[in-house]
Scaffold this motif. Structure first.
Motif, mmCIF file in Angstrom:
data_model
loop_
_atom_site.group_PDB
_atom_site.id
_atom_site.type_symbol
_atom_site.label_atom_id
_atom_site.label_comp_id
_atom_site.label_asym_id
_atom_site.label_seq_id
_atom_site.Cartn_x
_atom_site.Cartn_y
_atom_site.Cartn_z
ATOM 1 N N ALA A 190 0.828 -1.204 0.000
ATOM 2 C CA ALA A 190 0.000 0.000 0.000
ATOM 3 C C ALA A 190 0.868 1.263 0.000
ATOM 4 N N GLY A 191 0.197 2.438 -0.089
ATOM 5 C CA GLY A 191 0.906 3.721 -0.034
ATOM 6 C C GLY A 191 1.504 4.122 -1.364
ATOM 7 N N LEU A 192 2.364 5.161 -1.322
ATOM 8 C CA LEU A 192 2.955 5.694 -2.558
ATOM 9 C C LEU A 192 4.232 4.919 -2.894
ATOM 10 N N ARG A 193 4.086 3.711 -3.393
ATOM 11 C CA ARG A 193 5.255 2.867 -3.691
ATOM 12 C C ARG A 193 5.777 3.117 -5.105
ATOM 13 N N ASN A 194 4.892 3.626 -5.947
ATOM 14 C CA ASN A 194 5.201 3.791 -7.352
ATOM 15 C C ASN A 194 5.801 5.177 -7.612
ATOM 16 N N ALA A 195 6.806 5.265 -8.513
ATOM 17 C CA ALA A 195 7.463 6.548 -8.793
ATOM 18 C C ALA A 195 6.471 7.566 -9.359
ATOM 19 N N ALA A 196 5.539 7.121 -10.214
ATOM 20 C CA ALA A 196 4.535 8.029 -10.787
ATOM 21 C C ALA A 196 3.659 8.624 -9.686
ATOM 22 N N MET A 197 3.350 7.814 -8.663
ATOM 23 C CA MET A 197 2.530 8.298 -7.538
ATOM 24 C C MET A 197 3.273 9.401 -6.794
ATOM 25 N N LYS A 198 4.578 9.186 -6.595
ATOM 26 C CA LYS A 198 5.376 10.181 -5.873
ATOM 27 C C LYS A 198 5.457 11.479 -6.674
ATOM 28 N N TRP A 199 5.626 11.356 -8.009
ATOM 29 C CA TRP A 199 5.665 12.540 -8.866
ATOM 30 C C TRP A 199 4.327 13.274 -8.847
ATOM 31 N N ALA A 200 3.241 12.519 -8.936
ATOM 32 C CA ALA A 200 1.899 13.131 -8.923
ATOM 33 C C ALA A 200 1.683 13.887 -7.614
ATOM 34 N N PHE A 201 2.139 13.281 -6.529
ATOM 35 C CA PHE A 201 1.997 13.901 -5.202
ATOM 36 C C PHE A 201 2.801 15.204 -5.138
ATOM 37 N N ALA A 202 4.048 15.153 -5.643
ATOM 38 C CA ALA A 202 4.920 16.340 -5.602
ATOM 39 C C ALA A 202 4.378 17.453 -6.501
ATOM 40 N N ILE A 203 3.963 17.099 -7.726
ATOM 41 C CA ILE A 203 3.485 18.122 -8.677
ATOM 42 C C ILE A 203 2.177 18.752 -8.181
ATOM 43 N N SER A 204 1.305 17.933 -7.593
ATOM 44 C CA SER A 204 0.056 18.482 -7.031
ATOM 45 C C SER A 204 0.378 19.500 -5.942
ATOM 46 N N GLY A 205 1.364 19.174 -5.119
ATOM 47 C CA GLY A 205 1.759 20.089 -4.040
ATOM 48 C C GLY A 205 2.297 21.397 -4.582
ATOM 49 N N VAL A 206 3.142 21.307 -5.606
ATOM 50 C CA VAL A 206 3.724 22.524 -6.203
ATOM 51 C C VAL A 206 2.606 23.366 -6.838
ATOM 52 N N GLY A 207 1.701 22.714 -7.561
ATOM 53 C CA GLY A 207 0.599 23.425 -8.219
ATOM 54 C C GLY A 207 -0.299 24.137 -7.215
ATOM 55 N N LEU A 208 -0.690 23.415 -6.153
ATOM 56 C CA LEU A 208 -1.564 24.033 -5.144
ATOM 57 C C LEU A 208 -0.824 25.136 -4.385
ATOM 58 N N GLY A 209 0.494 24.992 -4.257
ATOM 59 C CA GLY A 209 1.312 26.027 -3.612
ATOM 60 C C GLY A 209 1.349 27.300 -4.451
ATOM 61 N N PHE A 210 1.579 27.144 -5.757
ATOM 62 C CA PHE A 210 1.578 28.314 -6.658
ATOM 63 C C PHE A 210 0.201 28.987 -6.649
ATOM 64 N N LEU A 211 -0.855 28.169 -6.680
ATOM 65 C CA LEU A 211 -2.210 28.725 -6.680
ATOM 66 C C LEU A 211 -2.453 29.524 -5.393
ATOM 67 N N PHE A 212 -2.005 28.973 -4.275
ATOM 68 C CA PHE A 212 -2.163 29.661 -2.984
ATOM 69 C C PHE A 212 -1.467 31.026 -3.041
ATOM 70 N N ALA A 213 -0.209 31.014 -3.523
ATOM 71 C CA ALA A 213 0.576 32.261 -3.581
ATOM 72 C C ALA A 213 -0.076 33.272 -4.521
ATOM 73 N N TRP A 214 -0.605 32.797 -5.639
ATOM 74 C CA TRP A 214 -1.240 33.689 -6.610
ATOM 75 C C TRP A 214 -2.501 34.327 -6.020
ATOM 76 N N LEU A 215 -3.350 33.495 -5.395
ATOM 77 C CA LEU A 215 -4.585 34.019 -4.803
ATOM 78 C C LEU A 215 -4.279 35.025 -3.698
ATOM 79 N N VAL A 216 -3.254 34.722 -2.882
ATOM 80 C CA VAL A 216 -2.876 35.656 -1.807
ATOM 81 C C VAL A 216 -2.384 36.975 -2.412
ATOM 82 N N SER A 217 -1.565 36.887 -3.481
ATOM 83 C CA SER A 217 -1.027 38.117 -4.076
ATOM 84 C C SER A 217 -2.152 38.975 -4.664
ATOM 85 N N LEU A 218 -3.151 38.326 -5.298
ATOM 86 C CA LEU A 218 -4.294 39.074 -5.837
ATOM 87 C C LEU A 218 -5.076 39.750 -4.711
ATOM 88 N N ARG A 219 -5.312 38.978 -3.669
ATOM 89 C CA ARG A 219 -6.113 39.459 -2.529
ATOM 90 C C ARG A 219 -5.431 40.644 -1.842
#
Lengths: 239, 45
Positions: A190-219
């Motif tokens: 179980a868990g994130l054993r697959n390399a694609a899963m780890k990449w998906a997890f990392a990219i999702s984090g980066v994307g949501l982080g950029f979105l957070f920063a963008w929304l804060v800067s607009l606000r």
């Protein structure tokens, strides 16, 4: 009004206007492609485990946002800086949006896995408490707009509220809740054993982080312009 | 596939949430533009 802070915000304009939305768009698109088309199903939870690629980061980002609220509120109480106050408000608002979405995605994972939409598990309960604290913080700010005493009370609430986060993070261990502690399971299958899963997890984090920063800067920018317009309107009335 | 509807509901809700927040910010930007324009028109030449 802080001229220094405002001119700094103006200098940041090209970055927040072009780079942040572009980076957000690219990384979020990559995240969606990874989550829906690339990663395999997790062995135990199946397809619903894909909810975690966003759910976990929504949680971490809102925690980060609320820690920023506490830091900016402390800075505001110490210096009276309107820039710190604007950043505190913007992070609280975007953090509350992320908390709301975390509370939306959580039950949709829990229903097929736990068999219930909601349970009063310590971590879930503390998350509701966190949501209520920062909703109250924003409501207090709206009610007390223009009243410095109430703004200072709100800043204190913004600092005290962050104490919920360590309790929330440790709740699984302290009170033996049923919420999963981490993304990686002790089960070798179980868990994130697959390399694609780890990449998906990392990219999702980066994307949501950029979105957070963008929304804060607009606000922050809108609040800055709003406050400047209020000053100009007041000056016009006096002349 | 078991659970696919939950997955779809989760991500649809997330995108709707972000969409409505961006819409709210857009409305605020338009209101600010109108206020700036009103101030500009009130200024003597």
């Amino acid at each position: 009004m802080s001229t220094d802070g405002d001119s700094r915000a103006a200098r940041l304009k090209p970055w927040s206007d072009v780079a942040l939305p572009a980076l957000t768009g690219v990384t979020m698109l990559a995240a969606v492609i990874m989550v829906f088309w690339v990663v395999p199903n997790e062995k135990i939870q199946g397809v619903v485990q894909r909810i975690f690629y966003f759910h976990v980061h929504l949680a971490w980002m809102c925690f980060g946002g609320f820690v920023f609220v506490a830091g900016a509120s402390a800075w505001y109480l110490k210096t009276g800086s309107p820039v710190a106050d604007r950043y505190a408000e913007a992070n609280a608002e975007v953090g509350l949006l992320y908390t709301t979405l975390m509370l939306w995605t959580g039950p949709l994972w829990a229903r097929p896995i736990w068999g219930v939409w909601w349970t009063w598990d310590p971590r879930l309960t503390m998350t509701i408490v966190l949501w209520v604290i920062y909703a109250a913080y924003l409501m207090l700010r709206r009610l007390g707009e223009g009243d410095e005493t109430i703004m200072r009370y709100a800043a204190v609430l913004g600092i005290v509220g962050v104490l919920d986060i360590p309790l929330l993070v440790l709740a699984v261990r302290l009170w033996r809740g049923i919420h999963p502690a981490v993304m990686i399971s002790d089960d070798p299958e179980a868990g994130l054993r697959n390399a694609a899963m780890k990449w998906a997890f990392a990219i999702s984090g980066v994307g949501l982080g950029f979105l957070f920063a963008w929304l804060v800067s607009l606000r922050v920018r809108f609040t800055t312009v709003d406050q400047e317009l209020a000053v100009l309107a007041a000056e016009k009335e006096h002349t | 596939m078991k659970g696919l509807n939950f997955l779809a509901a989760a991500y649809t809700g997330v995108w709707i949430g972000f969409f409505f927040y961006l819409m709210a910010l857009g409305r605020r930007a338009r209101r600010l533009e109108q206020e700036v324009e009103a101030l500009r028109q009130d200024q003597p030449d």
